[in-house]
Write a protein that holds these residues in place. Structure first.
Motif, PDB file in Angstrom:
ATOM      1  N   GLY A 180       0.759  -1.237   0.000  1.00 44.47           N
ATOM      2  CA  GLY A 180       0.000   0.000   0.000  1.00 44.47           C
ATOM      3  C   GLY A 180       0.789   1.287   0.000  1.00 44.47           C
ATOM      4  O   GLY A 180       2.003   1.315  -0.186  1.00 44.47           O
ATOM      5  N   ILE A 181       0.043   2.379   0.202  1.00 47.87           N
ATOM      6  CA  ILE A 181       0.617   3.725   0.256  1.00 47.87           C
ATOM      7  C   ILE A 181       0.601   4.197   1.701  1.00 47.87           C
ATOM      8  O   ILE A 181      -0.423   4.096   2.374  1.00 47.87           O
ATOM      9  CB  ILE A 181      -0.191   4.709  -0.612  1.00 47.87           C
ATOM     10  N   HIS A 182       1.738   4.687   2.177  1.00 49.03           N
ATOM     11  CA  HIS A 182       1.857   5.140   3.566  1.00 49.03           C
ATOM     12  C   HIS A 182       2.135   6.636   3.605  1.00 49.03           C
ATOM     13  O   HIS A 182       2.889   7.163   2.780  1.00 49.03           O
ATOM     14  CB  HIS A 182       2.995   4.397   4.268  1.00 49.03           C
ATOM     15  N   VAL A 183       1.512   7.295   4.576  1.00 43.31           N
ATOM     16  CA  VAL A 183       1.780   8.714   4.808  1.00 43.31           C
ATOM     17  C   VAL A 183       1.983   8.920   6.303  1.00 43.31           C
ATOM     18  O   VAL A 183       1.681   8.043   7.115  1.00 43.31           O
ATOM     19  CB  VAL A 183       0.619   9.606   4.317  1.00 43.31           C
ATOM     20  N   SER A 184       2.491  10.081   6.658  1.00 40.88           N
ATOM     21  CA  SER A 184       2.664  10.439   8.066  1.00 40.88           C
ATOM     22  C   SER A 184       1.389  11.092   8.580  1.00 40.88           C
ATOM     23  O   SER A 184       0.884  12.048   7.985  1.00 40.88           O
ATOM     24  CB  SER A 184       3.842  11.402   8.224  1.00 40.88           C
ATOM     25  N   SER A 185       0.877  10.598   9.703  1.00 40.27           N
ATOM     26  CA  SER A 185      -0.353  11.178  10.258  1.00 40.27           C
ATOM     27  C   SER A 185      -0.149  12.646  10.623  1.00 40.27           C
ATOM     28  O   SER A 185      -1.018  13.485  10.384  1.00 40.27           O
ATOM     29  CB  SER A 185      -0.791  10.382  11.482  1.00 40.27           C
ATOM     30  N   GLU A 186       1.007  12.970  11.190  1.00 41.01           N
ATOM     31  CA  GLU A 186       1.283  14.356  11.590  1.00 41.01           C
ATOM     32  C   GLU A 186       1.282  15.275  10.375  1.00 41.01           C
ATOM     33  O   GLU A 186       0.709  16.369  10.397  1.00 41.01           O
ATOM     34  CB  GLU A 186       2.629  14.430  12.310  1.00 41.01           C
ATOM     35  N   GLU A 187       1.917  14.828   9.307  1.00 38.18           N
ATOM     36  CA  GLU A 187       2.011  15.661   8.111  1.00 38.18           C
ATOM     37  C   GLU A 187       0.653  15.829   7.441  1.00 38.18           C
ATOM     38  O   GLU A 187       0.330  16.912   6.930  1.00 38.18           O
ATOM     39  CB  GLU A 187       3.026  15.052   7.133  1.00 38.18           C
ATOM     40  N   GLN A 221      -3.048  11.743  -6.287  1.00 39.65           N
ATOM     41  CA  GLN A 221      -4.489  11.878  -6.501  1.00 39.65           C
ATOM     42  C   GLN A 221      -5.261  10.952  -5.561  1.00 39.65           C
ATOM     43  O   GLN A 221      -6.298  11.347  -5.013  1.00 39.65           O
ATOM     44  CB  GLN A 221      -4.842  11.555  -7.962  1.00 39.65           C
ATOM     45  N   LEU A 222      -4.767   9.740  -5.368  1.00 38.40           N
ATOM     46  CA  LEU A 222      -5.443   8.797  -4.477  1.00 38.40           C
ATOM     47  C   LEU A 222      -5.465   9.307  -3.039  1.00 38.40           C
ATOM     48  O   LEU A 222      -6.479   9.211  -2.342  1.00 38.40           O
ATOM     49  CB  LEU A 222      -4.755   7.433  -4.538  1.00 38.40           C
ATOM     50  N   ILE A 223      -4.343   9.854  -2.600  1.00 44.58           N
ATOM     51  CA  ILE A 223      -4.262  10.373  -1.228  1.00 44.58           C
ATOM     52  C   ILE A 223      -5.229  11.548  -1.046  1.00 44.58           C
ATOM     53  O   ILE A 223      -5.976  11.611  -0.060  1.00 44.58           O
ATOM     54  CB  ILE A 223      -2.818  10.789  -0.896  1.00 44.58           C
ATOM     55  N   CYS A 224      -5.207  12.477  -1.992  1.00 47.57           N
ATOM     56  CA  CYS A 224      -6.091  13.644  -1.884  1.00 47.57           C
ATOM     57  C   CYS A 224      -7.559  13.218  -1.887  1.00 47.57           C
ATOM     58  O   CYS A 224      -8.377  13.732  -1.112  1.00 47.57           O
ATOM     59  CB  CYS A 224      -5.820  14.625  -3.024  1.00 47.57           C
ATOM     60  N   TYR A 225      -7.895  12.273  -2.743  1.00 49.70           N
ATOM     61  CA  TYR A 225      -9.274  11.799  -2.813  1.00 49.70           C
ATOM     62  C   TYR A 225      -9.689  11.147  -1.492  1.00 49.70           C
ATOM     63  O   TYR A 225     -10.738  11.452  -0.940  1.00 49.70           O
ATOM     64  CB  TYR A 225      -9.422  10.792  -3.963  1.00 49.70           C
ATOM     65  N   ARG A 226      -8.850  10.257  -0.999  1.00 51.70           N
ATOM     66  CA  ARG A 226      -9.209   9.505   0.212  1.00 51.70           C
ATOM     67  C   ARG A 226      -9.287  10.391   1.437  1.00 51.70           C
ATOM     68  O   ARG A 226     -10.077  10.153   2.354  1.00 51.70           O
ATOM     69  CB  ARG A 226      -8.196   8.371   0.447  1.00 51.70           C
ATOM     70  N   LEU A 227      -8.489  11.456   1.484  1.00 48.28           N
ATOM     71  CA  LEU A 227      -8.459  12.342   2.644  1.00 48.28           C
ATOM     72  C   LEU A 227      -9.375  13.548   2.487  1.00 48.28           C
ATOM     73  O   LEU A 227      -9.384  14.434   3.328  1.00 48.28           O
ATOM     74  CB  LEU A 227      -7.021  12.802   2.917  1.00 48.28           C
ATOM     75  N   GLY A 228     -10.120  13.599   1.379  1.00 48.95           N
ATOM     76  CA  GLY A 228     -11.096  14.661   1.201  1.00 48.95           C
ATOM     77  C   GLY A 228     -10.506  16.005   0.856  1.00 48.95           C
ATOM     78  O   GLY A 228     -11.075  17.055   1.192  1.00 48.95           O
ATOM     79  N   LEU A 229      -9.361  16.030   0.179  1.00 49.02           N
ATOM     80  CA  LEU A 229      -8.766  17.274  -0.311  1.00 49.02           C
ATOM     81  C   LEU A 229      -9.104  17.436  -1.794  1.00 49.02           C
ATOM     82  O   LEU A 229      -9.190  16.447  -2.522  1.00 49.02           O
ATOM     83  CB  LEU A 229      -7.245  17.253  -0.138  1.00 49.02           C
ATOM     84  N   ALA A 230      -9.280  18.669  -2.237  1.00 50.33           N
ATOM     85  CA  ALA A 230      -9.562  18.916  -3.649  1.00 50.33           C
ATOM     86  C   ALA A 230      -8.403  18.404  -4.493  1.00 50.33           C
ATOM     87  O   ALA A 230      -7.236  18.712  -4.217  1.00 50.33           O
ATOM     88  CB  ALA A 230      -9.775  20.403  -3.893  1.00 50.33           C
ATOM     89  N   LEU A 231      -8.708  17.616  -5.521  1.00 46.29           N
ATOM     90  CA  LEU A 231      -7.658  17.064  -6.373  1.00 46.29           C
ATOM     91  C   LEU A 231      -6.906  18.187  -7.073  1.00 46.29           C
ATOM     92  O   LEU A 231      -7.515  19.135  -7.558  1.00 46.29           O
ATOM     93  CB  LEU A 231      -8.251  16.129  -7.428  1.00 46.29           C
TER      94      LEU A 231
END
Length: 813
Positions: A180-187, A221-231
């Motif tokens: 999968g794709i990993h991101v930092s929760s803080e960031e 694009q996947l991260i922005c979509y899943r986190l509810g940010l405008a693409l």
């Protein structure tokens, strides 16, 4: 465990998304012992064959837009509504900037037609005909602008489409990158707060990611979509705009631009107007700071094409402010590396097409490439950055109106672009995480011998992980998984095509199968240790002599001189610390002394007199010192190869006129030269024949005035050509015509060679001055013969080339 001993303190915990649930793991989170499997940002979706009912349920959720899938509560300006594209196109074609350009071009065309006699002033109906012709030209340009705009702009239109696209792409991506794709929760939490503030102020967030793979913009694009940010609208080269795929990407956020704008002022203004419109309305935006994808694994130098448009939007006052967010995307394994290797070895890049895309997509489904780690630097105001930089200029030297093109405003803009570009690259490096595959690749390529046992491999991986953290870098977070599991996982992802294992021995022994491809992963760590590597290479000018400290120690002034030379040589190759040479050298030497790799002899005033290897490092077999040398040696080899190939471009004795050699052919010849030297034992590293590294070396030689290069606007019909500067021109023996190993260019080459790795065939300088120079001369003569003959083989007269500066494409894959 004390906080300073916590190996994960520099790595923010991952954000986990499981189905509809988002879990933020606090920094103190300890994974339960029974659950050691790393959870990914993107949850694995059900597959029809294994879980048909769950598969159908998931599809229905996306079709109906249940929960977060509806993509309704988005942070940012409204997108994905009917008429969005048409509204955007109308805003672009009606913008004053574009209208002014169209009127200007219409007037210029009328002037030409008057001059050519198409419109005659003595005609009684001159004014009426002129007005009618102006209207026709104006209308024609409008139609062209309308068509170009429609082809270029992204077409956010349908939420149903984007829900389906998200589902489809996530299915594909989580099969290839099975962890999968990993991101930092803080960031991510910080980014959401910035996005909320930007929405309130109607400001755009400009994402500036690193670029190693086509997956870069897909994962964003996947991260922005899943986190509810405008693409974001993503700048993409029109080489990807082929049937079916091009339309799909355009509706998912891609804006298409040409790889080269040439002299097309209408198209240039159109791109500027579209970017203005996006930023004025607060739509998020994404472009790649490096321009194209890095084929070498490390960051490329910044490209200023799209950044220049963004900066113009603010300097002109057409846009008040925008938020810059540097982004790092790291991979366990990059899908395209095998293709990169063939390109770097001289095989022309194949044009993208639908058939290859479909066949490639099918093969990707069966891969197990590990995971993707995406990290976001703290966003910052572009307006604030510009204002801070302008304050650093001398009082009164900054014109009031920076939108007017003058030599002074051009100089200021170029300085702003350069400092901004390298600032972003530095910040990308700051937040990048080092993946296990990069650790393993680095260790395997920085050890002496054919292979390494598993115990030693793990020891060196642990040492390297600690060194990465000590340098302020981050190592990918794997919860409580033991080091042995992490290393095993990395070896599994790299696969047997890259790393082989010899079984049936006292312990499993690993070795690099494909060193060239593995160097891609080694280069992901080199930015952290570039200062130490340069100091070690400078020391090697003495260490290579052998013997004890009396022979191997180097004076501080000599060391500083060689470090300065190497730093200048690789100015376009690496991103250096911004502290300056003196401060950075002092800091590096003290750090190496603290690590007990070197010893420093000081005078009574505390000034460093000599530098040498420490007793501890000698006892340890120089393993840590050698590590830094092994990192930089392939690049030193490449620069030496490029410089030596250049000597062969010395004109023959009987050549009276200046003959210019095609730049691409000279670089191809240098690559052939390097391959020959490698197989004959005169070159240590096959990575030295890397096409991109050779190109960078030639670019540095041009900047130093060693080469003259002329370019034209149309590189296809009039390719770039070069010749050696007269001040650097080597000499030939007047009797034999052979190259003489003396002169300025020879001394420059020898200075590079003084830091090269020694080898059985490379200890004797006469080897270079005879056999190697002879081969370089032989290849050079072929280039001169080709340059003086036409396509039909007939002798051509004259060798001078007249050319002007040319624009090159900045963006794309």
């Amino acid at each position: 465990m004390a906080q300073e001993d916590d190996p994960t303190r520099d790595s923010a915990p991952d954000l986990q998304i499981l189905g509809d649930q988002i879990t933020l793991q606090p920094r103190s989170y300890v994974e339960p012992a029974q659950q050691e499997k790393e959870e990914a940002l993107m949850h694995h979706m059900a597959r029809f064959r294994s879980e048909p009912l769950q598969f159908l349920r998931e599809v229905s959720l996306y079709v109906s837009g249940t929960g977060w899938r509806a993509y309704d509560k988005v942070i940012g300006q409204p997108i994905f509504y009917s008429g969005f594209s048409e509204q955007m196109k109308n805003a672009v074609v009606s913008a004053p900037l574009l209208q002014d350009r169209i009127r200007q071009l219409a007037d210029l065309r009328l002037e030409v037609e008057e001059k050519d006699g198409w419109l005659r002033k003595d005609d009684p109906d001159f004014e009426a005909k002129k007005a009618h012709r102006r209207s026709a030209i104006h209308q024609g340009l409008h139609e062209v602008a309308d068509k170009l705009t429609s082809d270029m702009i992204c077409k956010f239109e349908s939420k149903t489409f984007i829900r389906g696209a998200y589902y489809l792409v996530t299915q594909l991506l989580t099969r290839a990158y099975h962890q999968g794709i990993h991101v930092s929760s803080e960031e991510v939490l910080r980014l959401r707060k910035v996005a909320e503030e930007a929405e309130r102020k109607k400001q755009s967030i400009i994402f500036l990611p690193s670029h190693r793979s086509h997956v870069d913009y897909v994962s964003m694009q996947l991260i922005c979509y899943r986190l509810g940010l405008a693409l974001p609208v993503v700048v993409a080269g029109d080489n990807l705009n082929f049937p079916v795929v091009g339309a799909f990407l355009q509706h998912a956020g891609a804006m298409w631009i040409r790889r080269s704008f040439g002299n097309d002022s209408l198209y240039t203004t159109l791109v500027q107007t579209y970017i203005d419109t996006l930023l004025q309305n607060g739509y998020n935006f994404e472009c790649f700071i490096e321009g194209g994808r890095s084929r070498t694994g490390k960051l490329l130098s910044p490209k200023f094409g799209i950044l220049s448009f963004i900066l113009d939007s603010l300097l002109s006052g057409r846009v008040e402010d925008a938020i810059i967010c540097p982004v790092s995307t790291q991979y366990d394994k990059v899908i395209e590396t095998e293709g990169y290797v063939t390109e770097l070895l001289g095989v022309p890049k194949k044009k993208e097409n639908l058939a290859d895309f479909l066949s490639g997509g099918t093969s990707v489904l069966s891969l197990k490439l590990g995971r993707v780690d995406v990290r976001f630097h703290e966003p910052w105001s572009l307006r604030g950055y510009i204002d801070d930089q302008l304050k650093k200029f001398a009082a009164g030297s900054v014109p009031r109106d920076l939108s007017v093109r003058t030599p002074e405003t051009v100089r200021i803009k170029q300085k702003l672009l350069r400092t901004m570009g390298y600032k972003v690259l530095s910040e990308i490096n700051d937040v990048s995480v080092v993946m296990p595959t990069a650790l393993i690749g680095t260790v395997l390529l920085t050890l002496r011998g054919r292979g390494v046992g598993k115990t030693e491999l793990m020891r060196r991986v642990e040492w390297l992980s600690n060194r990465v953290r000590a340098k302020g870098g981050r190592v990918a977070h794997f919860g409580t998984a033991p080091l042995s599991d992490v290393v095993e996982r990395g070896l599994d992802v790299l696969g047997k095509d890259l790393v082989g294992v010899v079984s049936g021995l006292a312990e499993p022994t690993y070795y690099a199968v494909d060193r060239f491809q593995l160097s891609f992963y080694r280069n992901m760590t080199i930015h952290l240790f570039i200062s130490e590597a340069l100091v070690s290479a400078a020391m090697y000018t003495r260490v290579k002599r052998g013997g004890g400290p009396a022979v191997q120690d180097i004076g501080y002034d000599d060391l500083r001189s060689q470090v300065l030379f190497l730093s200048s040589l690789f100015r376009g190759e690496f991103i250096f610390p911004a502290d300056g040479l003196a401060a950075n050298l002092e800091k590096t030497l003290v750090g190496l002394e603290h690590d007990r790799i070197i010893h420093l002899a000081r005078d009574e005033g505390g000034n460093i007199i000599t530098v040498g290897l420490s007793d501890e490092e000698r006892t340890a077999g120089r393993e840590n010192y050698d590590f830094y040398c092994f990192l930089i040696w392939p690049f030193i080899e490449a620069s030496w190869l490029a410089a030596t190939s250049l000597i062969g471009l010395t004109p023959p004795l009987n050549q009276k006129e200046d003959i210019w050699i095609e730049l691409a052919k000279a670089q191809n010849s240098a690559q052939l030269f390097g391959k020959t030297l490698y197989h004959q034992g005169d070159l240590s590293y096959f990575e030295a024949v890397n096409k991109e590294t050779l190109k960078n070396a030639y670019s540095r030689f041009e900047e130093e005035g060693i080469l003259y290069v002329v370019k034209s606007k149309d590189a296809k019909t009039n390719p770039a050509r070069l010749r050696i500067s007269h001040d650097w021109m080597p000499s030939r023996d007047p009797a034999t015509g052979d190259l003489v190993p003396t002169g300025r260019l020879w001394e420059f080459t020898e200075k590079i060679a003084s830091s090269r790795r020694e080898g059985k065939n490379r200890r004797d300088g006469a080897t270079v001055s005879t056999r190697v120079l002879h081969l370089s001369d032989l290849l050079g003569k072929r280039l001169f013969e080709e340059a003086t003959r036409g396509p039909d083989g007939a002798k051509r007269g004259g060798g001078a080339v007249v050319g002007g500066g040319g624009g090159e494409g900045e963006e794309g894959g």
